[in-house]
Structure formats: C-alpha cells, structure tokens
Design a protein around this motif. Structure first.
Motif, short mmCIF file in Angstrom:
data_model
loop_
_atom_site.label_atom_id
_atom_site.label_comp_id
_atom_site.label_asym_id
_atom_site.label_seq_id
_atom_site.Cartn_x
_atom_site.Cartn_y
_atom_site.Cartn_z
N LEU A 329 0.84 -1.19 0.00
CA LEU A 329 0.00 0.00 0.00
C LEU A 329 0.88 1.25 0.00
O LEU A 329 2.04 1.22 0.41
CB LEU A 329 -0.91 0.02 1.24
CG LEU A 329 -1.78 -1.22 1.48
CD1 LEU A 329 -2.61 -1.04 2.75
CD2 LEU A 329 -2.68 -1.51 0.30
N GLY A 330 0.29 2.34 -0.44
CA GLY A 330 1.01 3.62 -0.44
C GLY A 330 0.30 4.62 -1.31
O GLY A 330 -0.60 4.27 -2.08
N LYS A 336 4.89 2.02 -5.77
CA LYS A 336 4.36 0.65 -5.66
C LYS A 336 4.57 -0.13 -6.96
O LYS A 336 5.13 -1.23 -6.96
CB LYS A 336 2.86 0.68 -5.31
CG LYS A 336 2.53 1.41 -4.02
CD LYS A 336 1.07 1.28 -3.66
CE LYS A 336 0.13 1.89 -4.69
NZ LYS A 336 0.31 3.34 -4.85
N ILE A 480 1.02 -6.76 5.54
CA ILE A 480 0.80 -5.46 4.92
C ILE A 480 2.10 -4.68 4.91
O ILE A 480 2.68 -4.39 5.97
CB ILE A 480 -0.27 -4.64 5.69
CG1 ILE A 480 -1.57 -5.43 5.85
CG2 ILE A 480 -0.53 -3.30 4.98
CD1 ILE A 480 -2.27 -5.77 4.56
N TRP A 481 2.57 -4.35 3.70
CA TRP A 481 3.70 -3.44 3.54
C TRP A 481 3.16 -2.08 3.12
O TRP A 481 2.24 -1.98 2.30
CB TRP A 481 4.66 -3.94 2.46
CG TRP A 481 5.51 -5.12 2.85
CD1 TRP A 481 5.56 -5.75 4.06
CD2 TRP A 481 6.45 -5.80 2.00
NE1 TRP A 481 6.45 -6.78 4.02
CE2 TRP A 481 7.03 -6.83 2.77
CE3 TRP A 481 6.86 -5.62 0.67
CZ2 TRP A 481 7.98 -7.71 2.26
CZ3 TRP A 481 7.82 -6.48 0.15
CH2 TRP A 481 8.38 -7.51 0.93
N VAL A 482 3.78 -1.04 3.65
CA VAL A 482 3.36 0.33 3.34
C VAL A 482 4.59 1.15 2.98
O VAL A 482 5.61 1.10 3.66
CB VAL A 482 2.63 1.00 4.53
CG1 VAL A 482 2.09 2.37 4.12
CG2 VAL A 482 1.50 0.12 5.05
N GLU A 484 5.90 4.69 3.02
CA GLU A 484 5.64 6.02 3.60
C GLU A 484 6.98 6.69 3.92
O GLU A 484 7.91 6.04 4.42
CB GLU A 484 4.77 5.93 4.85
CG GLU A 484 5.26 5.01 5.95
CD GLU A 484 4.31 4.92 7.12
OE1 GLU A 484 4.80 4.67 8.23
OE2 GLU A 484 3.09 5.09 6.93
N PRO A 494 -4.51 -3.14 7.86
CA PRO A 494 -4.55 -2.22 6.72
C PRO A 494 -5.53 -1.07 6.90
O PRO A 494 -5.38 -0.04 6.22
CB PRO A 494 -5.01 -3.13 5.57
CG PRO A 494 -5.85 -4.17 6.23
CD PRO A 494 -5.16 -4.42 7.55
N VAL A 497 -4.29 2.46 7.47
CA VAL A 497 -3.61 2.92 6.26
C VAL A 497 -4.64 3.34 5.22
O VAL A 497 -4.51 4.40 4.59
CB VAL A 497 -2.71 1.81 5.68
CG1 VAL A 497 -1.95 2.33 4.45
CG2 VAL A 497 -1.73 1.31 6.73
#
Length: 504
Positions: A329-330, A336, A480-482, A484, A494, A497
């Motif tokens: 996510l981002g 991404k 979940i990877w973000v 930021e 998530p 986010v």
C-alpha cells in the motif's frame, strides 16, 4: 417523490439480460447496481439516461428531470481536448462562457491540479479520465447522477476524493452507481439492486447487508421450492393410486378425484420457482507449484527509483516467505508499481539486492494485462503458453467465460472481464509458486474477485500484490507493507492505512 420509474422493463440481446424490472428512484437515493460482467448494468444506466431503448416496458421521468451519465470511457471526440475543456464542453453552449466558473469550482472539489486540467484527455491515465467523466456529469447540476464503474483505475486516495464528493452532493440529488467495488458500495449507497434475468432484487440496504438479505431470501425460496416439489410428487403418487382404484372399481367419482389431484399438482408445479442461481461469467482457477524454500524472495539494501534516478523508496531488509500474501500500500506515485516492476526484472535476472529462491517460479500480471500483448486471439494465447491439447484448450477457455466464437476472435474484442479471466488462465498455465499482481481485480466483477480470493487462499500461494480494492486486500493479505516517507514499513492492520490514504 419519484424522479424516475421503470415498469416491467426488459432488455434482450442474444439472451434476456433482465426482464420484468420495476424500479423507482426517489430524491436522495444512493442506489448500488450489482451484476456480473455483461449482465446489463451499463445498458440499464443508458436506458435511464435516455440514450438506449429497452426491449419492452416503460420509463417515466418527472417533469424537468435533469439526468447526467458518467460512462466508463470518454467519447473519441473529447480525446484531443484538455480535461478542463472536456468538462466545460458538457455545459450548454449558451451558458458555457458565463457559467464556466462551475468547472473551476468542481475541479477544485475533485482535487484536480492545474497541470492535469491542461492535459489532453487522450494523454490522461484511466483514473483521470474517470474523474473527467464524473466532472462532466456533475457540472450540469443533475437531479439524477448515473455512474458506471466510477472507481475503476482510481487509487485509494482518489476513491476517497470520490466518496467525499458524492457525500457533498445536494441531499435531493439521487445517485445510481454500477460498481464491482464492494467497499465503495458499502460506503456510499443506501439501496442495492441485484440485476437478474428475472426477478431482480431491490433492498433498502448497502451492499454487504443487502447481499446477506438476498442470500437468506434465495435460501428460503429454495427451501420452499423443494417443499412444493415434494408436495407435487406426493399428489401425483396419490392421483396414480386413485386412478388405479377407480379403473378397477369403475367409479366415476374416483376418476373426478384423480383429475382434481392431478390438476392441483399441475398448478403447484407451475407456481413453484427455485431461487435464481447466477450463471458464472467464467471461472478463475489457479495452480501453485510446490517449493520447500522458506524464503522465496529476499530484498536487502534496495532502492526503487524513477527512470531519471529520483529515489522513491529505500528498503533495508524484507523477506517474503512461502505462503505469505503481502499487500503493498502507499500513496499514488510512491513507487508501488515500480517496486513490482523492479522485483519482476530482478527475479528474471541476477540482482544482488532482490533475490529469489532457486525453486521460485514467477507468475506476473499487471493492471494493463500486458501478458496478453503479442497474442492475436485467446486461442493463440493459450496454445502458445501451454502444451494443452486442442480439446483441453477449448474447454479451459470456455470455462473462463470465453465462448467458442470468441476464442479465435481478436483479443481486443473481449470485454475487460474476459481479458482479466484470460490473463488469470495464462497465469495458471505457468504453475507459479510466487505471484506478482498489480491491480488484479481492476476488470473483475464481484464473482471474479471472490474466485481469485478463494484461489489464492486455497493454494496458500505466496504473492506480492498491489490493489486499491479494500475488500480484496482485507480478504487475501496476511501481511501489509506500506511505503511512507520513502521507506518500506510493515503494519498489522490495513484499515488505518486505508483511512489515511483516503483522507488525502
């Protein structure tokens, strides 16, 4: 007060898309329109807008009703115009000069920057084209706003802008949105119409609650149907016994009773109706080859940059293990898609910063479905991507919702949903144990999204996926990877986010 009402409406193409539809839309309604791909949603919107005729039935509009329709794709004549001019073009010529301030305010509300306003529509991304079409519809200040797949190609931040915009419309403006985005439907609607070939179902509930109500109604109808058919069987058995007794005894009264029982069975059988069971738009089936590797992908000291060298994200160390389903996510432009592209390239060629296990087999699909490029027809795509016999290839294409006639037709003629299912079929042929998926649900209907969810979970397939579909991420992701502040971090939940991204 009813703005628009349809009575006994039907639309027949090669087969009935819907029939006997009764629908009334009142001021302030927020109606979600739900059906599988190709089942008449867009056609119904065009009928409501007055741009298409139904096969039978009538549409009654209130006096002076202003209806605006935002389709999925811009007409060709707008492609050379700037976004600003394309929106201004929706105003009547006699007021375009004096009322152009409406365009400025509207584009400000939709957070469209000046550079984007000045860009030709044909050069815009699909998401900005969707925004332009929404603005064209809204600038005429309609009483009824019709939206066809308004969240397609939008990232989560733009979906947040869209939802806030719809929430800020005048309270008496009605909205009908055809969408496969379950979270969006839950957020913005207060009614749901499940469009069916017969007996479409309308509930005064948003999508998830309406779906539960529909499933309960269908289950009750199936139970009633089974009960009715048991009664029909019993009546026919009784009539047969009574007929034999009557023949043997010569009793006219028993003959009359026999006919009465048979007539009752006939009437009950004629009235009995099973619940509607939606015909699938095409299956999605995946396979996953096994691996004993614990870490399928290792990322260490990687920098993800733009073509001109601007660093978007730095990654210290990150692992994707066998069975991990990682959602990335981002914000839009945070890197991404570039991370997915870099990972794809690295897993195909040696890269000291991104390494794959020796047993890794990659399956890749991006939002443009570029794995279909280079193939003229679905038949060619499957045959060249596999060792399947002709019979099995035709069977698998048909199972994916691509009929015999479409199998040898140009891929460009397929619907978005068909192309997405074909792309998933090609993924299946490669038997990957690691999937890289960039917006895999973009063109899938809700049934297709749920099939893909089930397949990824059932095969415990390791994957890294980018998606704006909040319901899909919630259902599938185990991690979940973000991105930021140009760093890659991992979070447990998530939803915070999503909330942050949607708030802008």
């Amino acid at each position: 007060m009813s703005l628009i009402a349809v009575k006994d409406l039907s639309l027949i193409r090669a087969e009935p898309l819907f029939a006997g539809l009764d629908l009334s839309i009142a001021r302030g309604d927020r109606l979600g329109l739900v059906a599988a791909n190709g089942r008449g949603k867009s056609s119904l919107l065009r009928i409501l807008a007055g741009g298409e005729d139904a096969t039978t039935g009538g549409v009654t509009r209130s006096r002076g009703l202003v209806v605006a329709f935002a389709p999925q794709d811009p007409p060709e004549r707008l492609l050379s115009l700037s976004l600003y001019d394309a929106v201004r073009d929706a105003l009547a010529p006699e007021i375009a000069d004096t009322e152009s301030w409406r365009v400025d305010i509207l584009l400000e509300d939709l957070a469209v920057e000046q550079a984007t306003r000045d860009t030709a529509v044909g050069r815009l991304s699909g998401g900005w084209q969707r925004t332009m079409l929404l603005a064209r519809a809204a600038v005429v200040e309609p009483d009824l706003l019709l939206l066809d797949e308004p969240t397609n190609h939008l990232d989560i931040g733009r979906i947040g802008v869209l939802e806030r915009f719809l929430a800020g419309l005048p309270r008496d403006c009605a909205v009908v949105a055809a969408s496969h985005d379950r979270a969006f439907l839950d957020d913005v609607t207060n009614r749901t119409l499940f469009l069916r070939p017969q007996e479409s179902a309308d509930f005064a509930l948003s999508y998830t609650a309406a779906l539960h109500a529909l499933e309960e109604r269908d289950a009750a109808r199936d139970r009633q149907f089974e009960n009715d058919m048991r009664k029909v069987k019993t009546l026919r058995q009784q009539a047969a016994k009574l007929k034999n007794i009557g023949i043997n005894s010569g009793s006219d009264l028993l003959v009359v009773k026999t006919k009465q029982l048979s007539d009752r069975a006939d009437r009950l059988e004629e009235r009995a109706r099973p619940a509607h069971h939606e015909r699938s738009a095409g299956n999605i089936r995946l396979t996953a080859s096994g691996t004993h590797a614990k870490a399928l992908v290792t990322v260490e000291g990687a920098e993800i940059a733009t073509p001109d060298g601007r660093v978007l994200v730095k990654i210290g160390k990150a692992l994707i293990k066998n069975g991990d389903r990682v959602a990335l996510l981002g914000e839009n432009g945070s890197g991404k898609t570039r991370l997915v592209e870099r990972m794809r390239a690295a897993l195909s060629d040696a890269d000291p910063q991104i390494r794959g296990a020796a047993s890794l087999r990659l399956g890749y699909s991006n939002q443009a479905l570029s794995q279909l490029d280079g193939f003229a027809t679905p038949w060619e795509a499957v045959k060249q991507s596999s060792g399947l016999s002709d019979h099995v290839a035709r069977s698998q294409l048909a199972g994916a919702g691509i009929g015999v006639d479409a199998q040898t037709a140009p891929i460009a003629r397929l619907s978005g949903g068909q192309r997405a299912r074909l792309a998933m079929l090609l993924l299946r042929q490669t038997e990957p144990n690691f999937f890289l998926l960039d917006e895999p649900t973009n063109h899938l209907d809700i049934e297709g999204q749920e099939m893909l969810e089930e397949e990824l979970i059932r095969h415990q397939a390791a994957c890294l996926l980018v998606s704006h579909d909040r319901a899909f991420v919630r259902a599938v992701a185990t991690r979940i990877w973000v991105i930021e502040d140009r760093r890659l971090v991992e979070v447990d939940d998530p939803d915070p986010v999503f909330d942050r991204l949607m708030a802008g």
